[in-house]
Scaffold this motif. Structure first.
Motif, PDB file in Angstrom:
ATOM      1  N   GLN A  15       0.816  -1.208   0.000  1.00  0.00           N
ATOM      2  CA  GLN A  15       0.000   0.000   0.000  1.00  0.00           C
ATOM      3  C   GLN A  15       0.851   1.259   0.000  1.00  0.00           C
ATOM      4  O   GLN A  15       0.538   2.237  -0.690  1.00  0.00           O
ATOM      5  CB  GLN A  15      -0.946   0.016   1.206  1.00  0.00           C
ATOM      6  N   GLU A  16       1.958   1.240   0.763  1.00  0.00           N
ATOM      7  CA  GLU A  16       2.848   2.403   0.798  1.00  0.00           C
ATOM      8  C   GLU A  16       3.456   2.665  -0.580  1.00  0.00           C
ATOM      9  O   GLU A  16       3.513   3.814  -1.046  1.00  0.00           O
ATOM     10  CB  GLU A  16       3.970   2.193   1.819  1.00  0.00           C
ATOM     11  N   LEU A  17       3.892   1.608  -1.247  1.00  0.00           N
ATOM     12  CA  LEU A  17       4.466   1.764  -2.583  1.00  0.00           C
ATOM     13  C   LEU A  17       3.424   2.269  -3.574  1.00  0.00           C
ATOM     14  O   LEU A  17       3.702   3.162  -4.385  1.00  0.00           O
ATOM     15  CB  LEU A  17       5.043   0.433  -3.065  1.00  0.00           C
ATOM     16  N   LYS A  18       2.226   1.708  -3.521  1.00  0.00           N
ATOM     17  CA  LYS A  18       1.167   2.152  -4.429  1.00  0.00           C
ATOM     18  C   LYS A  18       0.839   3.625  -4.197  1.00  0.00           C
ATOM     19  O   LYS A  18       0.625   4.378  -5.158  1.00  0.00           O
ATOM     20  CB  LYS A  18      -0.074   1.288  -4.245  1.00  0.00           C
ATOM     21  N   ASN A  19       0.821   4.049  -2.949  1.00  0.00           N
ATOM     22  CA  ASN A  19       0.555   5.460  -2.642  1.00  0.00           C
ATOM     23  C   ASN A  19       1.646   6.353  -3.209  1.00  0.00           C
ATOM     24  O   ASN A  19       1.360   7.417  -3.776  1.00  0.00           O
ATOM     25  CB  ASN A  19       0.447   5.668  -1.132  1.00  0.00           C
ATOM     26  N   MET A  25       2.795   9.866 -10.013  1.00  0.00           N
ATOM     27  CA  MET A  25       2.093   9.964 -11.285  1.00  0.00           C
ATOM     28  C   MET A  25       1.188  11.189 -11.335  1.00  0.00           C
ATOM     29  O   MET A  25       1.081  11.853 -12.363  1.00  0.00           O
ATOM     30  CB  MET A  25       1.271   8.691 -11.527  1.00  0.00           C
ATOM     31  N   ASN A  26       0.549  11.505 -10.219  1.00  0.00           N
ATOM     32  CA  ASN A  26      -0.308  12.699 -10.173  1.00  0.00           C
ATOM     33  C   ASN A  26       0.505  13.974 -10.359  1.00  0.00           C
ATOM     34  O   ASN A  26       0.063  14.913 -11.034  1.00  0.00           O
ATOM     35  CB  ASN A  26      -1.064  12.753  -8.845  1.00  0.00           C
ATOM     36  N   LYS A  27       1.700  14.004  -9.774  1.00  0.00           N
ATOM     37  CA  LYS A  27       2.555  15.192  -9.878  1.00  0.00           C
ATOM     38  C   LYS A  27       3.122  15.365 -11.287  1.00  0.00           C
ATOM     39  O   LYS A  27       3.329  16.493 -11.754  1.00  0.00           O
ATOM     40  CB  LYS A  27       3.707  15.098  -8.878  1.00  0.00           C
ATOM     41  N   THR A  28       3.380  14.249 -11.952  1.00  0.00           N
ATOM     42  CA  THR A  28       4.038  14.301 -13.266  1.00  0.00           C
ATOM     43  C   THR A  28       3.065  14.163 -14.432  1.00  0.00           C
ATOM     44  O   THR A  28       3.465  14.273 -15.584  1.00  0.00           O
ATOM     45  CB  THR A  28       5.091  13.186 -13.370  1.00  0.00           C
ATOM     46  N   SER A  29       1.805  13.883 -14.127  1.00  0.00           N
ATOM     47  CA  SER A  29       0.752  13.744 -15.154  1.00  0.00           C
ATOM     48  C   SER A  29       0.944  12.534 -16.066  1.00  0.00           C
ATOM     49  O   SER A  29       0.435  12.507 -17.186  1.00  0.00           O
ATOM     50  CB  SER A  29       0.653  15.026 -16.009  1.00  0.00           C
ATOM     51  N   TYR A  30       1.700  11.537 -15.604  1.00  0.00           N
ATOM     52  CA  TYR A  30       1.795  10.284 -16.349  1.00  0.00           C
ATOM     53  C   TYR A  30       0.632   9.379 -15.945  1.00  0.00           C
ATOM     54  O   TYR A  30       0.066   9.517 -14.862  1.00  0.00           O
ATOM     55  CB  TYR A  30       3.118   9.560 -16.051  1.00  0.00           C
ATOM     56  N   ASN A  31       0.298   8.445 -16.819  1.00  0.00           N
ATOM     57  CA  ASN A  31      -0.751   7.479 -16.521  1.00  0.00           C
ATOM     58  C   ASN A  31      -0.135   6.121 -16.231  1.00  0.00           C
ATOM     59  O   ASN A  31       0.759   5.670 -16.958  1.00  0.00           O
ATOM     60  CB  ASN A  31      -1.727   7.344 -17.695  1.00  0.00           C
ATOM     61  N   ALA A  32      -0.602   5.487 -15.161  1.00  0.00           N
ATOM     62  CA  ALA A  32      -0.044   4.186 -14.792  1.00  0.00           C
ATOM     63  C   ALA A  32      -1.144   3.199 -14.437  1.00  0.00           C
ATOM     64  O   ALA A  32      -2.173   3.568 -13.878  1.00  0.00           O
ATOM     65  CB  ALA A  32       0.909   4.341 -13.615  1.00  0.00           C
ATOM     66  N   ASP A  33      -0.901   1.944 -14.779  1.00  0.00           N
ATOM     67  CA  ASP A  33      -1.762   0.832 -14.388  1.00  0.00           C
ATOM     68  C   ASP A  33      -0.949   0.014 -13.389  1.00  0.00           C
ATOM     69  O   ASP A  33       0.083  -0.566 -13.747  1.00  0.00           O
ATOM     70  CB  ASP A  33      -2.118  -0.007 -15.615  1.00  0.00           C
ATOM     71  N   ILE A  34      -1.373  -0.022 -12.123  1.00  0.00           N
ATOM     72  CA  ILE A  34      -0.607  -0.658 -11.051  1.00  0.00           C
ATOM     73  C   ILE A  34      -1.301  -1.933 -10.589  1.00  0.00           C
ATOM     74  O   ILE A  34      -2.473  -1.905 -10.214  1.00  0.00           O
ATOM     75  CB  ILE A  34      -0.433   0.293  -9.851  1.00  0.00           C
TER      76      ILE A  34
END
Length: 235
Positions: A15-19, A25-34
């Motif tokens: 959970q810590e890593l996902k956060n 990703m939110n700061k850099t505006s990239y899209n990720a599928d985790i």
């Protein structure tokens, strides 16, 4: 879309890593599928590939280091980032071409710098292409899909993971287009250093099981280039 796997047998760490990944990703505006996995076995069973894998080393059954070895043996080109409390495995990480080695508890600044570097390589890998033209026919091939290029007479044979494409071109001009991740190991061969897993008896050993010749005059330079590339962990 950047595909990311998080593999750890500690749910809190997952959970810590996902956060942290989501914040980045939110700061850099990239899209990720985790996707998350609670064991290395579950990760290895998953059919699809990932751009980045965060992998704990010390897990209850199969270790992260062993999982990384199996991933590489199967031809995985993911950027592997070990996340662990164990400092002593840092040198072993080179053997599986790990992109980085993060110690728990995670340092936010260190995590961000790692992500900045790895995302740069991921995006570069996704966009770098070789344009092949034969008369009115044209095809683009991703650098990452090319294993090696072979010159026979006036033709170039581009050996990719899926097929072999031939066209008329000069190997010295092709070398300029493919630099710096390709090495001219022989006057007739350009090999993708990313596809090289070893060297033995004058032959470069590739991830698909093929061997290609390395000339005696270029042997030492090739070995040095191969080792530097592997230690960089640019996968």
């Amino acid at each position: 879309m950047i595909k990311i796997a998080v593999c750890d047998d500690d749910g809190n760490m997952i959970q810590e890593l996902k956060n942290k990944i989501c914040d980045y990703m939110n700061k850099t505006s990239y899209n990720a599928d985790i996707l998350s996995f609670s064991s290395a076995e579950d990760l290895l069973k998953y059919d699809e590939s990932f751009d980045i894998i965060f992998l704990d080393i010390q897990m209850s059954s199969l270790t992260g280091m062993e999982a990384a070895k199996r991933l590489r043996q199967s031809g995985s080109e993911s950027f592997i980032i070990f996340v662990t409390i164990l400092k002593e495995y840092v040198y072993d990480a080179f053997s599986v071409e790990a992109a980085d080695y993060l110690l728990k508890p995670l340092n936010s600044q260190r995590f961000q710098s790692t992500m900045d570097r790895i995302i740069h390589y991921v995006l570069e890998k996704k966009t770098a292409v070789l344009t092949i033209q034969k008369g009115s026919w044209c095809q683009s091939v991703h650098f990452a899909d090319i294993l090696y290029c072979e010159a026979i007479n006036r033709k170039i044979f581009v050996h990719t993971k899926q097929e072999i494409i031939d066209y008329y071109f000069r190997i010295n001009e092709l070398e300029k287009q493919l630099a710096p991740d390709f090495f001219c190991c022989h006057r007739s061969y350009l090999v993708n250093l990313h596809a090289v897993i070893g060297y033995e008896n004058g032959q470069a050993k590739l991830v698909n099981g093929e061997n290609i010749p390395v000339s005696r005059l270029r042997r030492q330079e090739f070995i040095e280039a191969m080792l530097i590339y592997m230690k960089k962990g640019d996968r």
